[in-house]
Design an enzyme around this catalytic site. Structure first.
Site, PDB file in Angstrom:
ATOM      1  CB  CYS A   1      -1.946   3.468   9.708  1.00 36.72           C
ATOM      2  SG  CYS A   1      -3.331   4.026  10.734  1.00 36.72           S
TER       3      CYS A   1
ATOM      4  NE  ARG B   1      -3.824   0.222   2.217  1.00 36.23           N
ATOM      5  CZ  ARG B   1      -4.609   0.654   3.201  1.00 36.23           C
ATOM      6  NH1 ARG B   1      -4.645   0.001   4.357  1.00 36.23           N
ATOM      7  NH2 ARG B   1      -5.342   1.727   3.043  1.00 36.23           N
TER       8      ARG B   1
END
Length: 275
Positions: free
Chosen positions: A230, A172
């Site tokens: 995050c 990611r």
């Protein structure tokens, strides 16, 4: 006080004269709420806390899990029996992310003594219960600001002047996949440091010295100003907890990538390098 507690230590504390308040924060990203699992079996006396409705506000421009309304959060904590002068222990199903979110939020809101059960419910070998407790109401009133908090501009600045860690999975960060947010990639200057690598296979944190060495490899030193983000401020809280175990204070960007990526004017970096 240590940020984490082992299952044997918790069993000892629960048998002592001043047992901690227990919060069960089992949760899974994108899945059904896990109150039913709590109702089947939990550590005796634990009160269930719902991450999505009590540890976060509604999803929106500030991300998927923004800070909760202080009134809602405070009421949930008092209903669970939380008071300023009583220790709190938080656990989840074992991944540690949700428990870390509760740990971080309580600390940010001024509670002086909160620990996470290392390894979560799976590490507990003592008795369990299906009885729903009715704790005496607590007195905790949130007072924001006891832990450092980043917004989008602060995170961007810290990526240039300090160390900004990206706690998501590496793919990611690199922008190879993005299953949730509008675009893949990372904040320019951020360093990939997946929080899943802070724990062993059983979900327990690595020893503090190993964690310190790991973070040192990302450029973190005792003098560093460190921040973490995050996807939406949940796994990032877990990385802040891992840093605390290693003896490193760190700020959390709660909005994280779910906020950052909504604004097309914010820069996005892709690939394995920070820039």
């Amino acid at each position: 006080m240590n940020a984490i507690i082992t299952a044997p230590e918790l069993a000892s504390d629960l048998a002592g004269p001043n047992p901690p308040v227990l919060l069960d924060v089992r949760w899974q990203l994108g899945g059904p709420r896990l109150r039913s699992e709590y109702e089947k079996a939990h550590i005796p006396g634990a009160v269930f806390v719902d991450l999505d409705s009590e540890l976060a506000g509604p999803a929106g421009a500030e991300g998927r899990h923004p800070l909760p309304d202080p009134g809602v959060f405070g009421a949930a904590m008092r209903a669970a029996g939380v008071s300023e002068d009583r220790d709190v222990v938080v656990y989840d199903g074992g991944q540690g992310w949700a428990a870390a979110r509760a740990w971080w939020l309580l600390g940010y809101s001024g509670h002086p003594s909160v620990r996470v059960l290392d390894g979560g419910f799976g590490a507990w070998s003592g008795p369990v219960s299906s009885e729903l407790p009715s704790p005496a109401p607590g007195t905790f009133v949130p007072s924001a600001g006891a832990r450092p908090l980043l917004d989008a501009d602060g995170a961007a600045a810290l990526a240039r002047t300090g160390v900004l860690l990206d706690a998501r999975a590496g793919e990611r960060y690199r922008g190879e996949v993005e299953p949730i947010d509008p675009v893949g990639g990372h904040i320019p200057g951020a360093v990939s440091a997946p929080t899943a690598e802070n724990v062993s296979d059983d979900g327990r944190f690595l020893p503090s010295a190993e964690l310190a060495d790991r973070f040192k490899s990302f450029g973190v030193t005792p003098a560093s100003e460190v921040g973490v983000y995050c996807g939406s401020g949940v796994s990032g809280a877990h990385e802040v907890l891992a840093l605390a175990v290693a003896g490193v204070p760190a700020a959390l960007y709660v909005g994280s990538w779910s906020e950052w990526s909504q604004d097309g004017d914010r820069p996005v970096a892709v690939g394995p390098d920070p820039q």
